[in-house]
Design an enzyme around this catalytic site. Structure first.
Site, short mmCIF file in Angstrom:
data_model
loop_
_atom_site.label_atom_id
_atom_site.label_comp_id
_atom_site.label_asym_id
_atom_site.label_seq_id
_atom_site.Cartn_x
_atom_site.Cartn_y
_atom_site.Cartn_z
N THR A 66 0.88 -1.12 0.05
CA THR A 66 0.01 0.01 -0.18
C THR A 66 0.89 1.32 0.18
OG1 THR A 66 -1.89 1.12 1.04
CG2 THR A 66 -0.38 0.06 2.52
N LYS A 70 3.27 1.18 -3.97
CA LYS A 70 2.68 0.34 -4.88
C LYS A 70 3.52 0.56 -6.21
CE LYS A 70 -1.97 0.43 -3.24
NZ LYS A 70 -3.31 0.61 -3.15
N ASP A 106 -6.55 -4.15 -6.71
CA ASP A 106 -7.41 -3.14 -6.47
C ASP A 106 -8.05 -2.84 -7.68
OD1 ASP A 106 -6.16 -2.14 -4.05
OD2 ASP A 106 -4.48 -1.04 -5.03
N GLY A 150 -2.05 8.32 -8.18
CA GLY A 150 -1.12 7.59 -7.84
C GLY A 150 -1.30 6.17 -8.10
P1 NAP Z 1 -0.43 7.28 -3.79
O1 NAP Z 1 0.14 6.14 -4.71
O2 NAP Z 1 0.42 7.63 -2.93
O3 NAP Z 1 -1.21 8.33 -4.54
C1 NAP Z 1 -1.74 9.48 -4.08
C2 NAP Z 1 -2.23 10.28 -4.97
O4 NAP Z 1 -2.96 11.36 -4.28
C3 NAP Z 1 -1.21 11.06 -5.89
O5 NAP Z 1 -1.40 11.47 -7.04
C4 NAP Z 1 -0.70 12.09 -4.90
O6 NAP Z 1 -0.20 13.21 -5.69
C5 NAP Z 1 -2.14 12.54 -4.42
N1 NAP Z 1 -1.90 13.51 -3.24
C6 NAP Z 1 -1.46 13.27 -2.20
N2 NAP Z 1 -1.83 14.29 -1.24
C7 NAP Z 1 -2.51 14.95 -2.11
C8 NAP Z 1 -3.29 16.43 -1.63
N3 NAP Z 1 -2.97 16.78 -0.53
N4 NAP Z 1 -3.64 16.95 -2.59
C9 NAP Z 1 -4.17 16.52 -3.70
N5 NAP Z 1 -3.56 15.43 -4.32
C10 NAP Z 1 -2.76 14.91 -3.28
O7 NAP Z 1 -1.52 6.31 -2.88
P2 NAP Z 1 -2.46 5.51 -3.53
O8 NAP Z 1 -2.27 3.91 -3.17
O9 NAP Z 1 -2.93 5.66 -4.77
O10 NAP Z 1 -3.85 5.57 -2.34
C11 NAP Z 1 -4.59 6.78 -2.68
C12 NAP Z 1 -5.92 6.62 -1.50
O11 NAP Z 1 -6.68 5.41 -1.96
C13 NAP Z 1 -5.51 6.48 -0.15
O12 NAP Z 1 -6.10 7.10 0.85
C14 NAP Z 1 -5.69 4.90 0.06
O13 NAP Z 1 -5.99 4.42 1.59
C15 NAP Z 1 -6.79 4.49 -0.67
N6 NAP Z 1 -6.78 3.29 -1.26
C16 NAP Z 1 -8.09 2.19 -0.87
C17 NAP Z 1 -8.18 1.33 -1.23
C18 NAP Z 1 -9.12 0.39 -0.70
O14 NAP Z 1 -9.23 -0.86 -0.83
N7 NAP Z 1 -10.31 0.91 -0.46
C19 NAP Z 1 -7.33 0.60 -2.07
C20 NAP Z 1 -6.29 1.44 -2.47
C21 NAP Z 1 -5.92 2.58 -2.02
P3 NAP Z 1 1.43 13.54 -5.17
O15 NAP Z 1 2.18 12.47 -6.04
O16 NAP Z 1 1.65 14.91 -5.95
O17 NAP Z 1 1.63 13.55 -3.97
#
Ligand code: NAP
Length: 300
Positions: A66, A70, A106, A150
């Site tokens: 996570t 990833k 996912d 992301g």
């Molecule tokens: P990630 O790879 O770190 O990507 C996060 C994305 O959000 C990136 O585009 C990042 O941009 C952006 N971001 C971060 N902080 C921000 C802010 N303050 N304002 C605007 N954009 C922002 O994370 P991920 O794995 O994709 O996960 C994202 C979310 O989905 C998390 O909350 C995670 O818990 C959730 N999720 C849930 C499940 C589920 O089963 N329900 C599964 C997967 C993920 P930058 O690169 O510029 O920081």
């Protein structure tokens, strides 16, 4: 003993150990699911290498991945499934004949839950994708706005585009949205590649955007800042949108509260969590995993 675990950081409040323990118990399989907090690379690199070495050696059975690993984990793997390769992000790893394989549950987990909660959601797209004719109506002609580019944003955007939605990716760094859009266009059938567009995740980029589905794939709204909202404060939400927030803790994020106040249908990411966990466990053990046991553990 089936030793499973989750790599991420900081891993506060993860429900995954509870879900997997409940499923293993229901299946009568002895096992454990541990949390492995590994700081972002390069700081966490030695720990990550050591843990993957244990998986390769057969000491561990499988690992989930996570935030924030990833995509960072990709260079450490020997193979990717076609789905993980196209999405460019991995949330499930296993070893096969001494080689580390990265998969992505996912994407099917998200679409499967979307079908559950959104009556008119498109059918789950199988892999390899069907032709446009075979795919049927799906999301044809409807627009999904995905906030964040992301790992999870990649998975959501990819399956939505495959299922026939017009997908608009909004990211605070346009270069990240552009890179995801380019990867998706390269992976998709030429006929659907034009359905992927990008914008900035700010007032100027989101003003006037019509969407039938709004997906939050940023961590904005997660504990410890549950009131934070990725949608600009002064901008109304798209009036026809079904709002899907991938965050599940808290159960009502700032975005979901705004959706409720605007009278829009909205759900959190608990259903996706259950589905992606069940699909990961099925990948590892090769047996069907009962969803009710996971739901009970997720809610209870
Ligand atoms: P990630 O790879 O770190 O990507 C996060 C994305 O959000 C990136 O585009 C990042 O941009 C952006 N971001 C971060 N902080 C921000 C802010 N303050 N304002 C605007 N954009 C922002 O994370 P991920 O794995 O994709 O996960 C994202 C979310 O989905 C998390 O909350 C995670 O818990 C959730 N999720 C849930 C499940 C589920 O089963 N329900 C599964 C997967 C993920 P930058 O690169 O510029 O920081």
């Amino acid at each position: 003993m089936i030793s499973l675990g989750l790599i991420g950081y900081p891993l506060i409040g993860s429900l995954s150990p509870r879900l997997h323990a409940a499923a293993l118990l229901e299946l009568g399989l002895p096992g454990e699911y541990q949390l492995y907090p590994i700081p972002p690379l390069p700081e966490g690199e030695p720990t990550l290498r050591a843990l993957l070495g244990r998986l390769r050696a057969g000491e561990l059975y499988g690992l989930n991945v996570t935030v924030p690993h990833k995509q960072a984990v990709l260079p450490h793997l020997d193979e990717l499934t076609p789905l993980a390769q196209h999405i460019g992000a991995v949330n499930t790893i296993y070893a096969r004949r001494g080689r580390l394989v990265g998969d992505n549950t996912d994407a099917p987990g998200f679409l499967s839950d979307l079908r559950r909660v959104m009556e008119s959601a498109p059918p789950l797209t199988p892999w390899p994708p069907l032709s446009t004719e075979e795919r049927g109506p799906g999301g044809e002609g409807r627009t999904a706005l995905v906030l964040g580019a992301g790992g999870a944003g990649r998975a959501a955007a990819f399956v939505l585009a495959l299922a026939g939605w017009q997908v608009r990716i909004a990211a605070r760094r346009l270069v990240q949205a552009d890179s995801l859009a380019a990867d998706l266009r390269a992976a998709l059938d030429a006929r659907v590649a034009g359905r992927v567009t990008v914008t900035t995740l700010d007032q100027a980029g989101l003003a006037g955007q019509a969407a039938h589905l709004l997906v939050n794939a940023t961590p904005v709204g997660m504990i410890p800042r549950p009131d934070a909202c990725p949608w600009p404060e002064d901008l109304p939400l798209p009036p026809e949108a079904f709002v899907y927030d991938l965050i599940y803790k808290p159960s009502e994020t700032g975005l979901l509260r705004r959706a409720r106040q605007a009278g829009l249908p909205a759900v959190n990411g608990l259903g996706m969590l259950v589905e992606q966990a069940a699909l990961a466990l099925e990948t590892w053990i090769g047996r069907p995993v009962p969803r009710p046991a996971l739901w009970q553990a997720a809610i209870g």
